[in-house]
Design an enzyme around this catalytic site. Structure first.
Site, PDB file in Angstrom:
ATOM      1  N   TRP A 134       0.795  -1.226   0.000  1.00 36.78           N
ATOM      2  CA  TRP A 134       0.000   0.000   0.000  1.00 36.78           C
ATOM      3  C   TRP A 134       0.831   1.281   0.000  1.00 36.78           C
ATOM      4  O   TRP A 134       0.261   2.362  -0.141  1.00 36.78           O
ATOM      5  CB  TRP A 134      -0.939   0.028   1.223  1.00 36.78           C
ATOM      6  CG  TRP A 134      -0.271  -0.287   2.540  1.00 36.78           C
ATOM      7  CD1 TRP A 134      -0.245  -1.511   3.157  1.00 36.78           C
ATOM      8  CD2 TRP A 134       0.451   0.595   3.394  1.00 36.78           C
ATOM      9  NE1 TRP A 134       0.453  -1.451   4.340  1.00 36.78           N
ATOM     10  CE2 TRP A 134       0.895  -0.149   4.505  1.00 36.78           C
ATOM     11  CE3 TRP A 134       0.775   1.957   3.337  1.00 36.78           C
ATOM     12  CZ2 TRP A 134       1.651   0.401   5.551  1.00 36.78           C
ATOM     13  CZ3 TRP A 134       1.540   2.507   4.370  1.00 36.78           C
ATOM     14  CH2 TRP A 134       1.955   1.729   5.447  1.00 36.78           C
ATOM     15  N   LYS A 158      -2.531  -8.384  -8.136  1.00 38.83           N
ATOM     16  CA  LYS A 158      -3.392  -8.272  -6.954  1.00 38.83           C
ATOM     17  C   LYS A 158      -2.835  -7.121  -6.120  1.00 38.83           C
ATOM     18  O   LYS A 158      -1.878  -7.277  -5.376  1.00 38.83           O
ATOM     19  CB  LYS A 158      -3.357  -9.589  -6.164  1.00 38.83           C
ATOM     20  CG  LYS A 158      -4.611  -9.900  -5.366  1.00 38.83           C
ATOM     21  CD  LYS A 158      -4.874  -8.960  -4.210  1.00 38.83           C
ATOM     22  CE  LYS A 158      -3.920  -9.128  -3.058  1.00 38.83           C
ATOM     23  NZ  LYS A 158      -4.056  -8.026  -2.069  1.00 38.83           N
ATOM     24  N   PRO A 159      -3.435  -5.919  -6.255  1.00 45.49           N
ATOM     25  CA  PRO A 159      -2.935  -4.774  -5.483  1.00 45.49           C
ATOM     26  C   PRO A 159      -3.358  -4.874  -4.020  1.00 45.49           C
ATOM     27  O   PRO A 159      -4.203  -5.702  -3.661  1.00 45.49           O
ATOM     28  CB  PRO A 159      -3.615  -3.570  -6.149  1.00 45.49           C
ATOM     29  CG  PRO A 159      -4.399  -4.099  -7.302  1.00 45.49           C
ATOM     30  CD  PRO A 159      -4.562  -5.561  -7.115  1.00 45.49           C
ATOM     31  N   GLY A 208       6.233  -6.614  -0.241  1.00 44.23           N
ATOM     32  CA  GLY A 208       5.472  -6.492   0.998  1.00 44.23           C
ATOM     33  C   GLY A 208       6.316  -6.857   2.199  1.00 44.23           C
ATOM     34  O   GLY A 208       7.545  -6.727   2.175  1.00 44.23           O
ATOM     35  N   GLU A 230      10.495  -8.718  -2.698  1.00 47.21           N
ATOM     36  CA  GLU A 230      11.049  -7.404  -2.319  1.00 47.21           C
ATOM     37  C   GLU A 230      10.390  -7.055  -0.990  1.00 47.21           C
ATOM     38  O   GLU A 230       9.216  -6.683  -0.956  1.00 47.21           O
ATOM     39  CB  GLU A 230      10.709  -6.356  -3.383  1.00 47.21           C
ATOM     40  CG  GLU A 230      11.231  -6.686  -4.769  1.00 47.21           C
ATOM     41  CD  GLU A 230      12.726  -6.492  -4.922  1.00 47.21           C
ATOM     42  OE1 GLU A 230      13.337  -5.836  -4.047  1.00 47.21           O
ATOM     43  OE2 GLU A 230      13.280  -6.981  -5.914  1.00 47.21           O
ATOM     44  N   LEU A 231      11.148  -7.167   0.096  1.00 48.86           N
ATOM     45  CA  LEU A 231      10.534  -7.114   1.422  1.00 48.86           C
ATOM     46  C   LEU A 231      10.993  -5.892   2.216  1.00 48.86           C
ATOM     47  O   LEU A 231      11.465  -4.911   1.661  1.00 48.86           O
ATOM     48  CB  LEU A 231      10.829  -8.428   2.148  1.00 48.86           C
ATOM     49  CG  LEU A 231      10.512  -9.692   1.307  1.00 48.86           C
ATOM     50  CD1 LEU A 231      10.884 -10.955   2.051  1.00 48.86           C
ATOM     51  CD2 LEU A 231       9.048  -9.727   0.872  1.00 48.86           C
ATOM     52  N   CYS A 264      10.235   1.525   1.726  1.00 51.99           N
ATOM     53  CA  CYS A 264      11.079   0.397   2.150  1.00 51.99           C
ATOM     54  C   CYS A 264      12.514   0.854   2.342  1.00 51.99           C
ATOM     55  O   CYS A 264      13.200   0.381   3.248  1.00 51.99           O
ATOM     56  CB  CYS A 264      11.007  -0.721   1.124  1.00 51.99           C
ATOM     57  SG  CYS A 264      11.422  -0.195  -0.542  1.00 51.99           S
ATOM     58  N   GLU A 362      11.221  -2.971  11.558  1.00 52.99           N
ATOM     59  CA  GLU A 362      10.865  -1.932  10.598  1.00 52.99           C
ATOM     60  C   GLU A 362       9.825  -1.000  11.240  1.00 52.99           C
ATOM     61  O   GLU A 362       8.859  -1.466  11.847  1.00 52.99           O
ATOM     62  CB  GLU A 362      10.283  -2.577   9.336  1.00 52.99           C
ATOM     63  CG  GLU A 362      10.070  -1.588   8.214  1.00 52.99           C
ATOM     64  CD  GLU A 362       9.594  -2.261   6.919  1.00 52.99           C
ATOM     65  OE1 GLU A 362       8.712  -3.130   7.000  1.00 52.99           O
ATOM     66  OE2 GLU A 362      10.118  -1.911   5.858  1.00 52.99           O
TER      67      GLU A 362
HETATM   68  P1  NAD Z   1       1.844  -7.134   3.401  1.00 48.33           P
HETATM   69  O1  NAD Z   1       2.827  -8.241   3.386  1.00 48.33           O
HETATM   70  O2  NAD Z   1       0.911  -7.039   4.540  1.00 48.33           O
HETATM   71  O3  NAD Z   1       0.903  -7.195   2.096  1.00 48.33           O
HETATM   72  C1  NAD Z   1       1.416  -7.064   0.791  1.00 48.33           C
HETATM   73  C2  NAD Z   1       0.463  -7.720  -0.197  1.00 48.33           C
HETATM   74  O4  NAD Z   1       0.404  -9.114   0.050  1.00 48.33           O
HETATM   75  C3  NAD Z   1      -0.973  -7.213  -0.097  1.00 48.33           C
HETATM   76  O5  NAD Z   1      -1.470  -7.064  -1.410  1.00 48.33           O
HETATM   77  C4  NAD Z   1      -1.687  -8.353   0.624  1.00 48.33           C
HETATM   78  O6  NAD Z   1      -3.058  -8.443   0.345  1.00 48.33           O
HETATM   79  C5  NAD Z   1      -0.949  -9.554   0.077  1.00 48.33           C
HETATM   80  N1  NAD Z   1      -0.999 -10.773   0.889  1.00 48.33           N
HETATM   81  C6  NAD Z   1      -1.146 -10.879   2.228  1.00 48.33           C
HETATM   82  N2  NAD Z   1      -1.107 -12.191   2.594  1.00 48.33           N
HETATM   83  C7  NAD Z   1      -0.914 -12.909   1.463  1.00 48.33           C
HETATM   84  C8  NAD Z   1      -0.769 -14.304   1.185  1.00 48.33           C
HETATM   85  N3  NAD Z   1      -0.799 -15.228   2.142  1.00 48.33           N
HETATM   86  N4  NAD Z   1      -0.560 -14.687  -0.095  1.00 48.33           N
HETATM   87  C9  NAD Z   1      -0.501 -13.775  -1.078  1.00 48.33           C
HETATM   88  N5  NAD Z   1      -0.646 -12.445  -0.885  1.00 48.33           N
HETATM   89  C10 NAD Z   1      -0.847 -12.019   0.381  1.00 48.33           C
HETATM   90  O7  NAD Z   1       2.682  -5.805   3.225  1.00 48.33           O
HETATM   91  P2  NAD Z   1       2.159  -4.295   3.298  1.00 48.33           P
HETATM   92  O8  NAD Z   1       1.911  -3.945   4.722  1.00 48.33           O
HETATM   93  O9  NAD Z   1       1.102  -4.083   2.298  1.00 48.33           O
HETATM   94  O10 NAD Z   1       3.441  -3.493   2.770  1.00 48.33           O
HETATM   95  C11 NAD Z   1       4.420  -2.945   3.576  1.00 48.33           C
HETATM   96  C12 NAD Z   1       5.689  -3.746   3.487  1.00 48.33           C
HETATM   97  O11 NAD Z   1       6.155  -3.763   2.141  1.00 48.33           O
HETATM   98  C13 NAD Z   1       6.814  -3.166   4.299  1.00 48.33           C
HETATM   99  O12 NAD Z   1       7.467  -4.191   5.002  1.00 48.33           O
HETATM  100  C14 NAD Z   1       7.740  -2.571   3.245  1.00 48.33           C
HETATM  101  O13 NAD Z   1       9.083  -2.474   3.634  1.00 48.33           O
HETATM  102  C15 NAD Z   1       7.560  -3.537   2.127  1.00 48.33           C
HETATM  103  N6  NAD Z   1       7.980  -2.929   0.869  1.00 48.33           N
HETATM  104  C16 NAD Z   1       9.124  -3.382   0.268  1.00 48.33           C
HETATM  105  C17 NAD Z   1       9.588  -2.797  -0.910  1.00 48.33           C
HETATM  106  C18 NAD Z   1      10.838  -3.274  -1.586  1.00 48.33           C
HETATM  107  O14 NAD Z   1      11.044  -2.931  -2.748  1.00 48.33           O
HETATM  108  N7  NAD Z   1      11.708  -4.025  -0.909  1.00 48.33           N
HETATM  109  C19 NAD Z   1       8.850  -1.756  -1.462  1.00 48.33           C
HETATM  110  C20 NAD Z   1       7.702  -1.312  -0.822  1.00 48.33           C
HETATM  111  C21 NAD Z   1       7.265  -1.916   0.339  1.00 48.33           C
END
Ligand code: NAD
Length: 487
Positions: A134, A158-159, A208, A230-231, A264, A362
């Site tokens: 998000w 899947k956004p 994520g 990419e976490l 991130c 984080e």
């Molecule tokens: P999140 O892991 O909660 O969710 C990310 C996506 O995964 C969402 O679309 C969610 O619906 C989906 N999802 C959740 N459970 C799932 C499952 N079991 N199977 C498949 N999809 C699933 O992350 P968030 O809170 O949306 O994003 C923030 C995180 O993203 C932070 O940790 C940030 O550092 C990271 N991030 C990393 C980068 C990078 O390039 N390294 C860039 C941006 C954000």
């Protein structure tokens, strides 16, 4: 039964938007549709796919105002929403260049065997899943999708369910480009829809949290499909005694608070040489106090609302934990609720150490914890004392002085005398270290190349000596040997 998901408005705190989550059956239907069209999409010359993506770019340009408006509604900030759209436009240009280079055909090359030439072709993964977070909803939804499409894959996106308001405009844009919606489908929903998407994909790109990344890595391993992850990050900045403290404090303030710290590669830990720490903190605090919130107008100020309520809680908990363990709040420090939105002014903490959550987990908010070090070895040890390894920054009087420190840091991208350059300069190929990710670089030429498998085509040209048992001219000899051996 259809699942409805309410979405919080970051500026009011109210749930004023709803999405319907796609079921596993709907996801499977979408994937079947993509598979039916992917072959033809991949078989056309790359120039055809480049032309299609360039058309999409033009549509985005034409609908820029709408896109910015919806991204702003999702995130509560304006300037960063404009930056997101511009980043996508630049990203399409760049990926088109990489795609052209990737497919530039190479003539068959000789091998050690003079009768065999080596050729090959590139075979895309048919359906690539893109699952996005998000914090930069539009840019991160497209950052993997665009290069995957150019490689010849179909994409099932899947956004994030936290920021879905931009999706209808995106769908309108896709529909305007002939043929594109056949190979680029979008499904809405939460983690269960995301899980269904991975079940039908041949490769997955996930951006994520580490927590979800771990789940996805396991599923992908079970299905033997590649997972490009990419976490999260906990990026350190090291400020040496020789650094330009004015520049370092400005850069670090910006890099820690841009997009409300929801980035991130935002700077989340600062290590400063104890000999200059007083002067550095003084400059940082003075500048932090001048930063304004993007309120009441989202176009004002620099720091927007915290987008999700879960993040509000995480940030608050980490500050409380640090203060309870002895940290000192030098600027900011408390979440303000303004018209229902949650905001945090740039928060500078000193007196921190690695027993505190704010130095280990984080934060994803505008918090700048500053710790001192004595000597380069201690700076490097502190910076590397983290389970994350996304990126980092080093400040010194000269790049030559900073470089040996940079070479010792366990992170995939290091900015020298600046911050966040890994995000700003997408040409730089990089990998995420430790828990910050997995798989080939999404930056630079591999951004396209990673969706392609190389198929070797090995061509025997002429009738010279061949190793076969029953080969024409030598058949008699082989038979004789056989008889001899069978006696
Ligand atoms: P999140 O892991 O909660 O969710 C990310 C996506 O995964 C969402 O679309 C969610 O619906 C989906 N999802 C959740 N459970 C799932 C499952 N079991 N199977 C498949 N999809 C699933 O992350 P968030 O809170 O949306 O994003 C923030 C995180 O993203 C932070 O940790 C940030 O550092 C990271 N991030 C990393 C980068 C990078 O390039 N390294 C860039 C941006 C954000």
């Amino acid at each position: 039964m259809t699942k409805q998901i309410s979405v919080r408005n970051p500026r009011t705190g109210l749930a004023d938007y709803t999405i319907t989550a796609a079921s596993a059956d709907e996801v499977a239907t979408a994937a079947r549709g993509l598979r039916a069209h992917q072959g033809a999409w991949a078989r056309q010359p790359v120039q055809g796919r480049i032309a299609t993506l360039r058309s999409l770019r033009e549509v985005f340009v034409g609908r820029r105002t709408e896109l910015v408006r919806e991204i702003e509604a999702d995130t509560g900030r304006r300037w960063a929403s404009e930056v997101e759209v511009d980043a996508v436009l630049a990203g399409i240009d760049r990926a088109c260049r990489y795609a052209e280079e990737t497919f530039a055909s190479g003539a068959p090359s000789p091998t050690a065997d003079p009768q065999i030439r080596l050729s090959g072709d590139l075979v895309p993964y048919p359906v690539v899943a893109a699952i996005s977070p998000w914090n930069f909803p539009f840019q991160l939804a497209l950052i993997d999708a665009v290069p995957a499409l150019l490689a010849g894959s179909a994409v099932l996106l899947k956004p994030s369910e936290m920021t879905p308001r931009f999706v209808p405009v995106l769908l309108d844009c896709l529909a305007e480009v002939p043929g594109l919606a056949d190979v680029f489908a979008v499904v809405q929903g939460d983690g269960s829809t995301g899980a269904a998407v991975i079940d039908v994909a041949d490769a997955v790109c996930f951006t994520g949290s580490v927590q979800t990344g771990r789940v996805i890595a396991r599923v992908a391993a079970d299905r033997f499909i590649p997972a490009f992850l990419e976490l999260g990050g906990k990026d350190p900045a090291i400020v040496t005694g020789s650094a330009d403290l004015d520049a370092a404090s400005s850069a670090i303030l910006w890099g820690s608070t841009i997009n409300s710290g929801h980035s991130c590669m935002s700077i989340e830990r600062v290590y400063v040489d104890s000999r200059v720490a007083g002067e550095f903190v003084e400059a940082l605090v003075a500048k932090a106090e001048r930063v304004r919130l993007a309120h009441p107008d989202p176009g004002d100020g620099q720091v927007g609302p915290i987008i999700t309520s879960a993040q509000v809680q995480t940030i608050r908990d980490q500050i409380d934990d640090a203060v309870a363990k002895g940290a000192r709040v030098r600027a900011g420090g408390s979440i303000e609720i303004l018209d229902g939105g949650a905001y945090l002014r740039p928060t500078v903490l000193t007196g921190v150490d690695h027993s505190m959550r704010v130095m280990r987990e984080e934060t994803f908010g505008p918090v700048i914890p500053v710790m001192t070090f004595d000597g380069e070895d201690e700076a490097v040890a502190l910076a590397n004392d983290s389970e994350f390894g996304l990126s980092a920054a080093v400040f010194a009087a000269t790049a030559e002085e900073a470089m040996p420190i940079a070479h010792r840091l366990d992170a995939g991208g290091i900015s020298i005398n600046d911050v966040c350059l890994t995000g700003m300069v997408p040409e730089g190929e990089k990998n995420s270290f430790k828990l910050s990710g997995l798989g080939a670089s999404r930056m630079g030429p591999p951004s396209v190349r990673r969706f392609l498998r190389r198929r070797a085509l090995l061509i025997r040209d002429s009738a010279g000596p061949r190793p076969w048992y029953y080969d024409g001219a030598s058949a008699e000899t082989v038979e004789t040997i056989d008889k001899t051996e069978n006696r």
